[in-house]
Design a protein around this motif. Structure first.
Motif, mmCIF file in Angstrom:
data_model
loop_
_atom_site.group_PDB
_atom_site.id
_atom_site.type_symbol
_atom_site.label_atom_id
_atom_site.label_comp_id
_atom_site.label_asym_id
_atom_site.label_seq_id
_atom_site.Cartn_x
_atom_site.Cartn_y
_atom_site.Cartn_z
ATOM 1 N N CYS A 162 39.978 -13.593 49.793
ATOM 2 C CA CYS A 162 39.403 -12.380 50.364
ATOM 3 C C CYS A 162 37.953 -12.250 49.901
ATOM 4 O O CYS A 162 37.638 -12.505 48.742
ATOM 5 N N ALA A 163 37.104 -11.868 50.831
ATOM 6 C CA ALA A 163 35.721 -11.504 50.515
ATOM 7 C C ALA A 163 35.542 -10.083 51.021
ATOM 8 O O ALA A 163 35.926 -9.775 52.156
ATOM 9 N N LEU A 164 34.989 -9.209 50.173
ATOM 10 C CA LEU A 164 34.910 -7.811 50.564
ATOM 11 C C LEU A 164 33.681 -7.137 49.996
ATOM 12 O O LEU A 164 33.078 -7.613 49.032
ATOM 13 N N ARG A 165 33.338 -6.022 50.604
ATOM 14 C CA ARG A 165 32.310 -5.120 50.090
ATOM 15 C C ARG A 165 32.973 -3.760 49.985
ATOM 16 O O ARG A 165 33.382 -3.170 50.979
ATOM 17 N N SER A 166 33.109 -3.292 48.745
ATOM 18 C CA SER A 166 33.814 -2.051 48.454
ATOM 19 C C SER A 166 32.822 -0.973 48.033
ATOM 20 O O SER A 166 31.819 -1.266 47.378
ATOM 21 N N ILE A 167 33.146 0.263 48.377
ATOM 22 C CA ILE A 167 32.305 1.397 48.004
ATOM 23 C C ILE A 167 33.156 2.367 47.186
ATOM 24 O O ILE A 167 34.234 2.778 47.618
ATOM 25 N N SER A 168 32.668 2.696 46.004
ATOM 26 C CA SER A 168 33.354 3.633 45.113
ATOM 27 C C SER A 168 32.394 4.756 44.749
ATOM 28 O O SER A 168 31.176 4.550 44.649
ATOM 29 N N ARG A 169 32.965 5.942 44.530
ATOM 30 C CA ARG A 169 32.166 7.084 44.101
ATOM 31 C C ARG A 169 32.727 7.627 42.800
ATOM 32 O O ARG A 169 33.946 7.688 42.602
ATOM 33 N N PHE A 170 31.801 8.034 41.957
ATOM 34 C CA PHE A 170 32.131 8.614 40.659
ATOM 35 C C PHE A 170 31.442 9.966 40.555
ATOM 36 O O PHE A 170 30.278 10.094 40.899
ATOM 37 N N TYR A 171 32.194 10.965 40.086
ATOM 38 C CA TYR A 171 31.662 12.323 39.973
ATOM 39 C C TYR A 171 31.850 12.818 38.546
ATOM 40 O O TYR A 171 32.856 12.541 37.913
ATOM 41 N N ARG A 172 30.851 13.604 38.082
ATOM 42 C CA ARG A 172 30.941 14.214 36.744
ATOM 43 C C ARG A 172 32.047 15.225 36.717
ATOM 44 O O ARG A 172 32.343 15.923 37.581
ATOM 45 N N LEU A 179 33.488 -4.084 31.329
ATOM 46 C CA LEU A 179 32.211 -3.444 31.056
ATOM 47 C C LEU A 179 32.460 -1.943 31.080
ATOM 48 O O LEU A 179 32.923 -1.412 32.094
ATOM 49 N N THR A 180 32.176 -1.283 29.975
ATOM 50 C CA THR A 180 32.343 0.162 29.897
ATOM 51 C C THR A 180 30.963 0.799 29.881
ATOM 52 O O THR A 180 30.128 0.443 29.044
ATOM 53 N N VAL A 181 30.726 1.704 30.827
ATOM 54 C CA VAL A 181 29.453 2.413 30.905
ATOM 55 C C VAL A 181 29.723 3.901 31.046
ATOM 56 O O VAL A 181 30.777 4.315 31.524
ATOM 57 N N HIS A 182 28.763 4.688 30.655
ATOM 58 C CA HIS A 182 28.825 6.132 30.855
ATOM 59 C C HIS A 182 28.269 6.440 32.235
ATOM 60 O O HIS A 182 27.443 5.687 32.779
ATOM 61 N N PHE A 183 28.720 7.532 32.818
ATOM 62 C CA PHE A 183 28.245 7.969 34.132
ATOM 63 C C PHE A 183 26.723 7.884 34.234
ATOM 64 O O PHE A 183 26.184 7.412 35.238
ATOM 65 N N LEU A 190 37.356 -4.836 35.331
ATOM 66 C CA LEU A 190 35.963 -5.250 35.222
ATOM 67 C C LEU A 190 35.015 -4.116 34.863
ATOM 68 O O LEU A 190 34.009 -4.345 34.193
ATOM 69 N N LEU A 191 35.309 -2.902 35.342
ATOM 70 C CA LEU A 191 34.384 -1.788 35.125
ATOM 71 C C LEU A 191 35.154 -0.520 34.790
ATOM 72 O O LEU A 191 36.046 -0.123 35.546
ATOM 73 N N GLU A 192 34.775 0.100 33.678
ATOM 74 C CA GLU A 192 35.316 1.401 33.282
ATOM 75 C C GLU A 192 34.133 2.343 33.145
ATOM 76 O O GLU A 192 33.145 2.020 32.481
ATOM 77 N N VAL A 193 34.239 3.500 33.819
ATOM 78 C CA VAL A 193 33.159 4.481 33.775
ATOM 79 C C VAL A 193 33.645 5.708 33.017
ATOM 80 O O VAL A 193 34.642 6.332 33.398
#
Length: 151
Positions: A141-151, A3-7, A77-80
């Motif tokens: 594995c079961a996990l909850r991950s946190i990611s940050r994206f900046y302009r 899935l490719t999305v813009h910021f 799975l995800l491209e920003v």
């Protein structure tokens, strides 16, 4: 499928199922390389003969190797787009319900649990992920991950 999305679209992802990554081979060579990189040469991972008589019937991947493979799988799975920086901010929860035998295949299934704005013109996403073992009855594995994206 990626899935490719813009910021600017990140805020629309809350609750979005991202699907499943491709299968990843967890070979003995990969396990040995991880053992060398982390200096974790416990016999259940690297001594094939001894591990064959151990509790798992053969060598198993390190739990942290399984966790580390989250990153390339998540990237499938995800491209920003429209970002200057992507940061692995942390993990809220990680569990390893089942060992990954050497020679097994694993993949990630993931869902975006939460999205929020953060200081510095950023967006933080929280992802619930499950790393499955091909043919397994419990997740590796079961996990909850946190990611940050900046302009």
């Amino acid at each position: 499928m990626t899935l490719t999305v813009h910021f600017d679209e990140l805020t629309t992802l809350a609750g979005k199922d991202l699907g499943a990554s491709a299968w990843i081979d967890v070979t003995q060579e990969r396990i040995d390389t991880f053992a060398d990189a982390t200096d974790d040469h416990q016999w259940i991972h690297v001594d094939v003969a001894r591990a064959a008589t151990g509790p798992f019937g053969g060598p198993i991947a390190h739990g942290y190797l399984t966790l580390a493979l989250f990153i390339p799988a998540f990237g499938e799975l995800l491209e920003v787009e429209g970002v200057t920086t992507k940061v692995n901010y942390g993990l809220d929860k990680v569990r390893f319900p089942a060992p990954v035998p050497a020679g097994a295949r694993i993949r990630l299934t993931a869902r975006v649990a939460d999205v929020e704005a953060v200081a510095g013109d950023g967006v933080q996403i929280t992802v619930d992920g499950t790393i499955e073992i091909d043919g397994g009855t419990k997740p590796a594995c079961a996990l909850r991950s946190i990611s940050r994206f900046y302009r």
